[in-house]
Motif scaffolding. Structure first.
Motif, PDB file in Angstrom:
ATOM      1  N   MET A 263       0.851  -1.181   0.000  1.00  0.00           N
ATOM      2  CA  MET A 263       0.000   0.000   0.000  1.00  0.00           C
ATOM      3  C   MET A 263       0.889   1.234   0.000  1.00  0.00           C
ATOM      4  O   MET A 263       1.503   1.569   1.008  1.00  0.00           O
ATOM      5  CB  MET A 263      -0.927   0.030   1.211  1.00  0.00           C
ATOM      6  CG  MET A 263      -2.045   1.039   1.001  1.00  0.00           C
ATOM      7  SD  MET A 263      -3.192   1.161   2.368  1.00  0.00           S
ATOM      8  CE  MET A 263      -2.272   2.124   3.532  1.00  0.00           C
ATOM      9  N   ALA A 264       0.965   1.856  -1.153  1.00  0.00           N
ATOM     10  CA  ALA A 264       1.869   3.003  -1.299  1.00  0.00           C
ATOM     11  C   ALA A 264       1.117   4.297  -1.051  1.00  0.00           C
ATOM     12  O   ALA A 264      -0.101   4.357  -1.208  1.00  0.00           O
ATOM     13  CB  ALA A 264       2.465   2.998  -2.695  1.00  0.00           C
ATOM     14  N   LEU A 265       1.871   5.321  -0.656  1.00  0.00           N
ATOM     15  CA  LEU A 265       1.301   6.672  -0.579  1.00  0.00           C
ATOM     16  C   LEU A 265       1.820   7.453  -1.784  1.00  0.00           C
ATOM     17  O   LEU A 265       3.033   7.609  -1.964  1.00  0.00           O
ATOM     18  CB  LEU A 265       1.707   7.346   0.739  1.00  0.00           C
ATOM     19  CG  LEU A 265       1.339   8.821   0.881  1.00  0.00           C
ATOM     20  CD1 LEU A 265      -0.148   9.062   0.666  1.00  0.00           C
ATOM     21  CD2 LEU A 265       1.731   9.338   2.256  1.00  0.00           C
ATOM     22  N   ILE A 266       0.898   7.895  -2.615  1.00  0.00           N
ATOM     23  CA  ILE A 266       1.273   8.549  -3.866  1.00  0.00           C
ATOM     24  C   ILE A 266       0.790   9.996  -3.863  1.00  0.00           C
ATOM     25  O   ILE A 266      -0.358  10.270  -3.504  1.00  0.00           O
ATOM     26  CB  ILE A 266       0.633   7.820  -5.072  1.00  0.00           C
ATOM     27  CG1 ILE A 266       0.995   6.339  -5.034  1.00  0.00           C
ATOM     28  CG2 ILE A 266       1.079   8.443  -6.388  1.00  0.00           C
ATOM     29  CD1 ILE A 266       0.370   5.530  -6.146  1.00  0.00           C
ATOM     30  N   VAL A 267       1.678  10.920  -4.234  1.00  0.00           N
ATOM     31  CA  VAL A 267       1.255  12.309  -4.456  1.00  0.00           C
ATOM     32  C   VAL A 267       1.213  12.532  -5.966  1.00  0.00           C
ATOM     33  O   VAL A 267       2.196  12.264  -6.671  1.00  0.00           O
ATOM     34  CB  VAL A 267       2.216  13.309  -3.791  1.00  0.00           C
ATOM     35  CG1 VAL A 267       1.851  14.745  -4.177  1.00  0.00           C
ATOM     36  CG2 VAL A 267       2.200  13.154  -2.270  1.00  0.00           C
TER      37      VAL A 267
ATOM     38  N   ALA B 259       6.111  10.397   0.938  1.00  0.00           N
ATOM     39  CA  ALA B 259       5.386   9.632  -0.080  1.00  0.00           C
ATOM     40  C   ALA B 259       6.307   8.636  -0.768  1.00  0.00           C
ATOM     41  O   ALA B 259       7.512   8.867  -0.886  1.00  0.00           O
ATOM     42  CB  ALA B 259       4.793  10.587  -1.116  1.00  0.00           C
ATOM     43  N   ASP B 260       5.738   7.530  -1.230  1.00  0.00           N
ATOM     44  CA  ASP B 260       6.515   6.531  -1.962  1.00  0.00           C
ATOM     45  C   ASP B 260       6.735   6.959  -3.407  1.00  0.00           C
ATOM     46  O   ASP B 260       7.675   6.513  -4.056  1.00  0.00           O
ATOM     47  CB  ASP B 260       5.769   5.189  -1.937  1.00  0.00           C
ATOM     48  CG  ASP B 260       5.569   4.696  -0.522  1.00  0.00           C
ATOM     49  OD1 ASP B 260       6.563   4.287   0.099  1.00  0.00           O
ATOM     50  OD2 ASP B 260       4.428   4.761  -0.020  1.00  0.00           O
ATOM     51  N   LEU B 261       5.853   7.801  -3.907  1.00  0.00           N
ATOM     52  CA  LEU B 261       5.897   8.171  -5.320  1.00  0.00           C
ATOM     53  C   LEU B 261       5.359   9.584  -5.479  1.00  0.00           C
ATOM     54  O   LEU B 261       4.372   9.950  -4.834  1.00  0.00           O
ATOM     55  CB  LEU B 261       4.982   7.189  -6.060  1.00  0.00           C
ATOM     56  CG  LEU B 261       5.169   6.929  -7.543  1.00  0.00           C
ATOM     57  CD1 LEU B 261       6.583   6.425  -7.809  1.00  0.00           C
ATOM     58  CD2 LEU B 261       4.146   5.862  -8.006  1.00  0.00           C
ATOM     59  N   CYS B 262       6.023  10.391  -6.343  1.00  0.00           N
ATOM     60  CA  CYS B 262       5.520  11.734  -6.628  1.00  0.00           C
ATOM     61  C   CYS B 262       5.445  11.875  -8.147  1.00  0.00           C
ATOM     62  O   CYS B 262       6.458  11.748  -8.841  1.00  0.00           O
ATOM     63  CB  CYS B 262       6.458  12.775  -6.024  1.00  0.00           C
ATOM     64  SG  CYS B 262       5.929  14.461  -6.366  1.00  0.00           S
ATOM     65  N   GLN B 263       4.243  12.100  -8.650  1.00  0.00           N
ATOM     66  CA  GLN B 263       4.032  12.185 -10.098  1.00  0.00           C
ATOM     67  C   GLN B 263       3.488  13.560 -10.458  1.00  0.00           C
ATOM     68  O   GLN B 263       2.510  14.016  -9.883  1.00  0.00           O
ATOM     69  CB  GLN B 263       3.008  11.123 -10.543  1.00  0.00           C
ATOM     70  CG  GLN B 263       3.430   9.707 -10.196  1.00  0.00           C
ATOM     71  CD  GLN B 263       2.300   8.702 -10.448  1.00  0.00           C
ATOM     72  OE1 GLN B 263       1.135   8.973 -10.151  1.00  0.00           O
ATOM     73  NE2 GLN B 263       2.655   7.551 -11.001  1.00  0.00           N
ATOM     74  N   ILE B 264       4.139  14.206 -11.415  1.00  0.00           N
ATOM     75  CA  ILE B 264       3.685  15.515 -11.883  1.00  0.00           C
ATOM     76  C   ILE B 264       3.036  15.301 -13.249  1.00  0.00           C
ATOM     77  O   ILE B 264       3.732  15.058 -14.249  1.00  0.00           O
ATOM     78  CB  ILE B 264       4.879  16.502 -12.008  1.00  0.00           C
ATOM     79  CG1 ILE B 264       5.684  16.575 -10.708  1.00  0.00           C
ATOM     80  CG2 ILE B 264       4.391  17.889 -12.465  1.00  0.00           C
ATOM     81  CD1 ILE B 264       5.018  17.268  -9.548  1.00  0.00           C
ATOM     82  N   TYR B 265       1.712  15.364 -13.290  1.00  0.00           N
ATOM     83  CA  TYR B 265       0.989  15.152 -14.553  1.00  0.00           C
ATOM     84  C   TYR B 265       0.783  16.485 -15.262  1.00  0.00           C
ATOM     85  O   TYR B 265       0.296  17.452 -14.669  1.00  0.00           O
ATOM     86  CB  TYR B 265      -0.372  14.515 -14.281  1.00  0.00           C
ATOM     87  CG  TYR B 265      -0.290  13.053 -13.930  1.00  0.00           C
ATOM     88  CD1 TYR B 265      -0.255  12.088 -14.930  1.00  0.00           C
ATOM     89  CD2 TYR B 265      -0.241  12.638 -12.598  1.00  0.00           C
ATOM     90  CE1 TYR B 265      -0.174  10.742 -14.612  1.00  0.00           C
ATOM     91  CE2 TYR B 265      -0.168  11.292 -12.277  1.00  0.00           C
ATOM     92  CZ  TYR B 265      -0.132  10.349 -13.292  1.00  0.00           C
ATOM     93  OH  TYR B 265      -0.062   9.016 -12.988  1.00  0.00           O
ATOM     94  N   THR B 266       1.146  16.494 -16.570  1.00  0.00           N
ATOM     95  CA  THR B 266       1.023  17.739 -17.315  1.00  0.00           C
ATOM     96  C   THR B 266       0.506  17.454 -18.722  1.00  0.00           C
ATOM     97  O   THR B 266      -0.080  16.382 -18.955  1.00  0.00           O
ATOM     98  CB  THR B 266       2.369  18.497 -17.276  1.00  0.00           C
ATOM     99  OG1 THR B 266       2.233  19.729 -17.961  1.00  0.00           O
ATOM    100  CG2 THR B 266       3.511  17.694 -17.894  1.00  0.00           C
ATOM    101  N   ASP B 267       0.690  18.394 -19.642  1.00  0.00           N
ATOM    102  CA  ASP B 267       0.138  18.212 -20.984  1.00  0.00           C
ATOM    103  C   ASP B 267       1.178  17.779 -22.012  1.00  0.00           C
ATOM    104  O   ASP B 267       0.935  17.822 -23.197  1.00  0.00           O
ATOM    105  CB  ASP B 267      -0.585  19.492 -21.443  1.00  0.00           C
ATOM    106  CG  ASP B 267       0.323  20.711 -21.422  1.00  0.00           C
ATOM    107  OD1 ASP B 267       1.517  20.564 -21.102  1.00  0.00           O
ATOM    108  OD2 ASP B 267      -0.161  21.811 -21.730  1.00  0.00           O
ATOM    109  N   VAL B 268       2.381  17.414 -21.550  1.00  0.00           N
ATOM    110  CA  VAL B 268       3.389  16.801 -22.426  1.00  0.00           C
ATOM    111  C   VAL B 268       3.842  15.501 -21.768  1.00  0.00           C
ATOM    112  O   VAL B 268       3.634  15.301 -20.574  1.00  0.00           O
ATOM    113  CB  VAL B 268       4.630  17.718 -22.650  1.00  0.00           C
ATOM    114  CG1 VAL B 268       4.374  18.761 -23.717  1.00  0.00           C
ATOM    115  CG2 VAL B 268       5.076  18.368 -21.353  1.00  0.00           C
ATOM    116  N   ASP B 269       4.519  14.636 -22.558  1.00  0.00           N
ATOM    117  CA  ASP B 269       4.849  13.299 -22.050  1.00  0.00           C
ATOM    118  C   ASP B 269       6.001  13.275 -21.044  1.00  0.00           C
ATOM    119  O   ASP B 269       6.333  12.225 -20.510  1.00  0.00           O
ATOM    120  CB  ASP B 269       5.222  12.371 -23.225  1.00  0.00           C
ATOM    121  CG  ASP B 269       3.984  11.851 -23.937  1.00  0.00           C
ATOM    122  OD1 ASP B 269       2.870  12.266 -23.563  1.00  0.00           O
ATOM    123  OD2 ASP B 269       4.129  11.031 -24.865  1.00  0.00           O
ATOM    124  N   GLY B 270       6.632  14.419 -20.829  1.00  0.00           N
ATOM    125  CA  GLY B 270       7.756  14.442 -19.900  1.00  0.00           C
ATOM    126  C   GLY B 270       8.588  15.675 -20.162  1.00  0.00           C
ATOM    127  O   GLY B 270       8.115  16.637 -20.771  1.00  0.00           O
TER     128      GLY B 270
END
Ligand code: ADP
Ligand code: ASP
Ligand code: MG
Length: 408
Positions: free
Chosen positions: A4-8, A169-180
């Protein structure tokens, strides 16, 4: 990853730009939650909302009170947190929205550019433990005296990284409008390529030199607290770019990325008395007004009379009016002749940790620009970057040529 991960996860303005996009975010978040992960979501204002609010205020007065700007701008993110919570409820996922203050984000009192002092995310933990997805308003915090603050443009990135650090957090993901993160802004250089990974230092330079895919202060924070994060698209499932501490294998590449900052302006003080203490006085006053200065150039003027210099420096375009006011306030004290401003400059930069161990990079940059007929204004360098100011009108031509010369 733990079972069970904590994801931001942070979703930027385009990713929450309309109600369909917000429903898409809710679906993605609910999928992670169904796998058993705990999810904290940080959202920006819907695209265009922050700019629209700034325009409203500036229609009334060119330099509005910064406290009131924070009060105004913080409302943008508050719309999105509630709408995202509503979208999660609509698909039967318990969720609760929180302002920056409710999430425990305490800042200093520098309105419009506040720094995070500390985070005490008790309410976040409680809500997660009760089975909720927690949706936090990006870009905002509160002083210890209860004043609403904002964290600088693009500041939702900082909210996400700082929360990831505070929550471990175990994972931090920055979602945007380009693939990276790309070798250059793909909107300016169509054949730019996506990077698999990039070091904090390179990302920090690119971000502070105009690659707005990440807010530079957020990268600084990530480096300081060792938060590894991924930049990826909210519109597909492609793997993104991992931003992390540099590794030996990263040094082989001389230039990792190229950037063009179109949001710069130049201030020139003509015929400033050439004596000790003058530059100190000028830049102290500019600093006190919380205007950041990047490049500085001083030229001895050879006119007759007492020695004088011309002093030029660059600031972010939105700060130009403020900088000009500060300088004009010093006129009688310092005794310069006049102040000139130029908003038609662009700052072009090449960045790469491989530059530390490769010679001839500056020469190749200047030659490439010369071949394009692009004149160089100011120059500044560090171990891992070279920046030049150029005519804004030639910016896009120049960045394409420089990308081709160094990256392909
Ligand atoms: P968000 O609203 O998700 O925070 P931003 O608009 O702040 O998104 O940042 C994403 C944009 O950054 C992209 O659409 C792209 O045009 C721009 N950008 C600038 N430089 C780069 C780069 N090197 N790699 C990827 N995107 C870049
Ligand atoms: N809404 C804010 C801005 O437009 C913060 C962000 O999007 O990160 O700058
Ligand atoms: Mg952004």
């Amino acid at each position: 990853m733990k079972s069970m991960a904590l994801i931001v996860q942070k979703y930027g303005g385009t990713s929450v730009g309309n109600t369909d996009r917000i429903k898409n975010v809710a679906r993605r978040v609910a999928e992670y939650r169904k796998r058993g992960d705990q999810v904290v979501v940080v959202v920006s204002a819907m695209s265009g909302v922050t700019d629209g609010l700034i325009k409203l205020a500036k229609d009334i007065v060119p330099l509005p009170s910064e406290r009131e700007m924070d009060m105004l701008l913080a409302t943008g993110e508050q719309q999105t947190i509630a709408l995202t919570a509503i979208a999660l409820h609509a698909i039967d996922q318990p969720a609760v929205s929180m302002t920056g203050a409710q999430a425990g984000i305490v800042t200093d009192g520098v309105h419009t550019k506040a720094k995070i002092h500390n985070i005490t995310p008790k309410q976040v933990h409680d809500a997660l433990d009760a089975g909720n997805v927690v949706i936090v308003a990006g870009f905002q915090g509160e002083t210890k005296d209860g004043q609403i603050t904002t964290l600088g443009r693009g500041g939702s990135d900082l909210t996400a990284i700082a929360l990831a650090a505070a929550l471990k957090a175990d994972l931090c993901q920055i979602y945007t409008d380009v693939d990276g993160v790309y070798t250059a802004d793909p909107r300016l250089v169509p054949n730019a390529t996506k990077l698999t990974e990039i070091s904090y230092d390179e990302m920090l330079e690119l971000a502070s030199l105009g690659a707005k895919v990440m807010q530079s202060r957020s990268v600084e924070f990530a480096k300081k607290f060792g938060v590894v994060f991924e930049v990826r698209s909210s519109l597909n499932d492609n793997p993104g770019t991992i931003v992390k501490e540099e590794t030996k294998s990263m040094e082989g590449v001389v230039v990792r990325g190229v950037s063009l900052d179109k949001n710069q302006a130049k201030v020139t003080l003509v015929a400033v008395p050439d004596k000790p203490g003058v530059a100190a006085r000028i830049f102290k006053a500019i600093g006190d007004a919380t205007v950041n200065v990047d490049m500085i150039v001083q030229n001895i003027s050879h006119g007759s009379g007492s020695p004088a210099t011309d002093l030029s420096f660059t600031v972010d375009k939105p700060d130009l009016l403020k900088a000009q006011k500060v300088i004009e306030g010093l006129k009688s004290e310092i005794g310069y002749k006049e102040v000139l401003t130029d908003g038609n400059i662009g700052k072009l930069s090449i960045v790469g940790i491989g530059m530390k161990s490769h010679a001839g990079v500056a020469g190749k940059l200047f030659e490439t620009l010369a071949n394009e007929g692009v004149n160089i204004g100011m120059i500044s360098t560090s171990e891992i970057k070279i920046s030049v100011t150029i005519d804004l009108a030639k910016g896009e031509q120049a960045i394409k040529a420089v990308h081709k010369a160094f990256i392909g």
